[in-house]
Design a protein around this motif. Sequence first.
Motif, short mmCIF file in Angstrom:
data_model
loop_
_atom_site.label_atom_id
_atom_site.label_comp_id
_atom_site.label_asym_id
_atom_site.label_seq_id
_atom_site.Cartn_x
_atom_site.Cartn_y
_atom_site.Cartn_z
N GLY A 177 -13.50 18.20 22.56
CA GLY A 177 -12.48 17.88 23.56
C GLY A 177 -12.54 16.45 24.06
O GLY A 177 -11.51 15.83 24.28
N CYS A 178 -13.73 15.93 24.27
CA CYS A 178 -13.92 14.56 24.77
C CYS A 178 -14.72 13.79 23.73
O CYS A 178 -15.70 14.32 23.18
CB CYS A 178 -14.70 14.62 26.09
N PRO A 179 -14.36 12.54 23.41
CA PRO A 179 -15.07 11.83 22.35
C PRO A 179 -16.55 11.62 22.66
O PRO A 179 -17.41 11.74 21.78
CB PRO A 179 -14.32 10.51 22.24
N PHE A 180 -16.87 11.31 23.93
CA PHE A 180 -18.27 11.04 24.28
C PHE A 180 -19.11 12.30 24.22
O PHE A 180 -20.23 12.30 23.72
CB PHE A 180 -18.34 10.41 25.68
N LEU A 181 -18.55 13.40 24.75
CA LEU A 181 -19.24 14.69 24.69
C LEU A 181 -19.47 15.09 23.23
O LEU A 181 -20.54 15.58 22.86
CB LEU A 181 -18.40 15.72 25.43
N THR A 182 -18.47 14.87 22.40
CA THR A 182 -18.58 15.21 20.97
C THR A 182 -19.71 14.44 20.31
O THR A 182 -20.56 15.02 19.63
CB THR A 182 -17.25 14.91 20.26
N LEU A 183 -19.75 13.13 20.53
CA LEU A 183 -20.79 12.31 19.90
C LEU A 183 -22.16 12.64 20.49
O LEU A 183 -23.15 12.76 19.77
CB LEU A 183 -20.48 10.82 20.06
N TYR A 184 -22.20 12.82 21.81
CA TYR A 184 -23.49 13.10 22.47
C TYR A 184 -24.12 14.38 21.92
O TYR A 184 -25.29 14.41 21.57
CB TYR A 184 -23.29 13.21 23.98
N THR A 185 -23.32 15.45 21.87
CA THR A 185 -23.88 16.75 21.46
C THR A 185 -24.12 16.82 19.95
O THR A 185 -24.75 17.76 19.48
CB THR A 185 -22.97 17.92 21.87
N GLN A 186 -23.63 15.85 19.22
CA GLN A 186 -23.80 15.87 17.77
C GLN A 186 -24.98 15.01 17.34
O GLN A 186 -25.40 15.06 16.19
CB GLN A 186 -22.54 15.34 17.09
N THR A 187 -25.49 14.20 18.26
CA THR A 187 -26.54 13.27 17.82
C THR A 187 -27.93 13.72 18.26
O THR A 187 -28.90 13.23 17.73
CB THR A 187 -26.30 11.86 18.41
N SER A 188 -27.99 14.64 19.16
CA SER A 188 -29.25 15.10 19.77
C SER A 188 -30.23 13.94 19.95
O SER A 188 -29.91 12.98 20.63
CB SER A 188 -29.82 16.31 19.02
N HIS A 189 -31.40 14.02 19.37
CA HIS A 189 -32.38 12.99 19.70
C HIS A 189 -32.35 11.81 18.74
O HIS A 189 -33.17 10.91 18.82
CB HIS A 189 -33.77 13.61 19.75
N SER A 190 -31.38 11.82 17.82
CA SER A 190 -31.43 10.81 16.76
C SER A 190 -31.01 9.41 17.21
O SER A 190 -31.34 8.43 16.58
CB SER A 190 -30.56 11.25 15.58
N SER A 191 -30.27 9.33 18.30
CA SER A 191 -29.81 8.00 18.67
C SER A 191 -29.89 7.79 20.17
O SER A 191 -28.93 8.00 20.89
CB SER A 191 -28.38 7.79 18.18
N SER A 192 -31.05 7.33 20.62
CA SER A 192 -31.22 7.15 22.07
C SER A 192 -30.37 6.00 22.58
O SER A 192 -29.96 6.00 23.74
CB SER A 192 -32.69 6.95 22.41
N GLU A 193 -30.07 5.04 21.72
CA GLU A 193 -29.27 3.90 22.16
C GLU A 193 -27.83 4.32 22.47
O GLU A 193 -27.25 3.94 23.48
CB GLU A 193 -29.29 2.80 21.09
N ALA A 194 -27.27 5.15 21.58
CA ALA A 194 -25.90 5.65 21.80
C ALA A 194 -25.86 6.48 23.07
O ALA A 194 -24.93 6.38 23.88
CB ALA A 194 -25.44 6.47 20.60
N ARG A 195 -26.88 7.31 23.26
CA ARG A 195 -26.93 8.16 24.45
C ARG A 195 -27.05 7.34 25.73
O ARG A 195 -26.46 7.68 26.75
CB ARG A 195 -28.11 9.12 24.34
N ALA A 196 -27.80 6.24 25.67
CA ALA A 196 -27.93 5.39 26.85
C ALA A 196 -26.58 4.75 27.20
O ALA A 196 -26.23 4.62 28.38
CB ALA A 196 -28.97 4.30 26.60
N LYS A 197 -25.81 4.38 26.18
CA LYS A 197 -24.49 3.79 26.42
C LYS A 197 -23.55 4.82 27.04
O LYS A 197 -22.76 4.52 27.94
CB LYS A 197 -23.89 3.28 25.11
N ILE A 198 -23.62 6.07 26.55
CA ILE A 198 -22.77 7.13 27.08
C ILE A 198 -23.15 7.43 28.53
O ILE A 198 -22.29 7.58 29.40
CB ILE A 198 -22.87 8.39 26.18
N LYS A 199 -24.45 7.47 28.81
CA LYS A 199 -24.91 7.66 30.19
C LYS A 199 -24.33 6.56 31.10
O LYS A 199 -23.80 6.84 32.16
CB LYS A 199 -26.44 7.63 30.24
N ALA A 200 -24.43 5.31 30.66
CA ALA A 200 -23.95 4.19 31.47
C ALA A 200 -22.45 4.29 31.72
O ALA A 200 -21.96 4.00 32.82
CB ALA A 200 -24.29 2.86 30.78
N PHE A 201 -21.71 4.74 30.71
CA PHE A 201 -20.27 4.90 30.86
C PHE A 201 -19.94 5.90 31.98
O PHE A 201 -19.09 5.65 32.83
CB PHE A 201 -19.64 5.36 29.53
#
Lengths: 195, 195
Positions: free
Chosen positions: B105-129
């Motif tokens: 439903g949401c692009p950030f939620l989609t990417l976040y839940t699909q990457t689990s622990h593999s990309s902490s950098e992407a997750r940090a960017k999503i958190k900041a957003f």
Amino acid sequence: MTNKRSSISNKDIVLQTASTLFLTKGFQVTSMDEIVALSKVSKTNIYYHYKSKEELLLAIVDQLISRYEERISRTLTQDMSIPAKMERLFRILMEDNEQIDYVGGCPFLTLYTQTSHSSSEARAKIKAFFDKQLQVVEKLLEEGMEKKELSRNLPVHETAALIVTSIEGALFLTKATNNPMLAQNLIQAFASMLK
Amino acid sequence: MTNKRSSISNKDIVLQTASTLFLTKGFQVTSMDEIVALSKVSKTNIYYHYKSKEELLLAIVDQLISRYEERISRTLTQDMSIPAKMERLFRILMEDNEQIDYVGGCPFLTLYTQTSHSSSEARAKIKAFFDKQLQVVEKLLEEGMEKKELSRNLPVHETAALIVTSIEGALFLTKATNNPMLAQNLIQAFASMLK
């Protein structure tokens, strides 16, 4: 007899192992081999109970839903005021996620976003769970207003949508932003909205 | 010159292809080979721009964030009342998902839940957003109350938490329950809450 008992117990162990892997690592990246290795139940035995990862997924969704629904219906039938029931409901929906580190904060959201188009049956069950959640909140709002335990001016559908969506969003965002204040602020917002 | 132009364009094509695959099918189930096949850009050329799926993911997250932030900051600097700005903001955050069938439903939620622990950098960017989104809403609420364009009695942190979490929850639940009324009811709930 012993055989049957051990077989039931193996089934539970497999379900528990798969559930933990699907919810904390992800459905797509978990293989049946990993479930075999971690559960220490033989492959033959696992496949005797569950023909595929999809069957395991369905059993996990069923188990999650019945666990939530049991707790919700126990709350609904208790002798409490409507605001007290609503607060209890919010806590049931929000607090379970403190125990397990779900990938997406909420177990249903985690499974839903991990299965994409592979399991329409699991998705239909998740849809029904949230549809019902919305109905429960709407009914509580109506009852509360009828009994004058809630403010008279709440538009039912709008308020229920606000409550159900914000609880779900809080589960995800508490995880994604690592901000436990979100849920607390939400519970406070509900309290002042409903008084 | 021509070389450089075609190289930029290839880079964009690859990013667009990967973005569509990650958001509508999933990050984990998309392979670099699939991106090669669908983008029709050569493997050598793709790896020249992006060393890995994770690098592509980061570029996609950056692009998504700057697209949202551009629209949000354009709204914030416009000469409008605070309630009008807030309504515009809600629509920016809620409407983009009507165009693409994101897994969650949401692009950030989609990417976040699909990457689990593999990309902490992407997750940090999503958190900041999302942290920033919360701050923007809090600031608008404060400004609106100061200018007496909003009701004086809104608790800032609680109301901002309610707004941000419910928008995010609505994006997921509109998709999961296939219920477009949720977002409409939410916009109405905000309107009556903020007037």
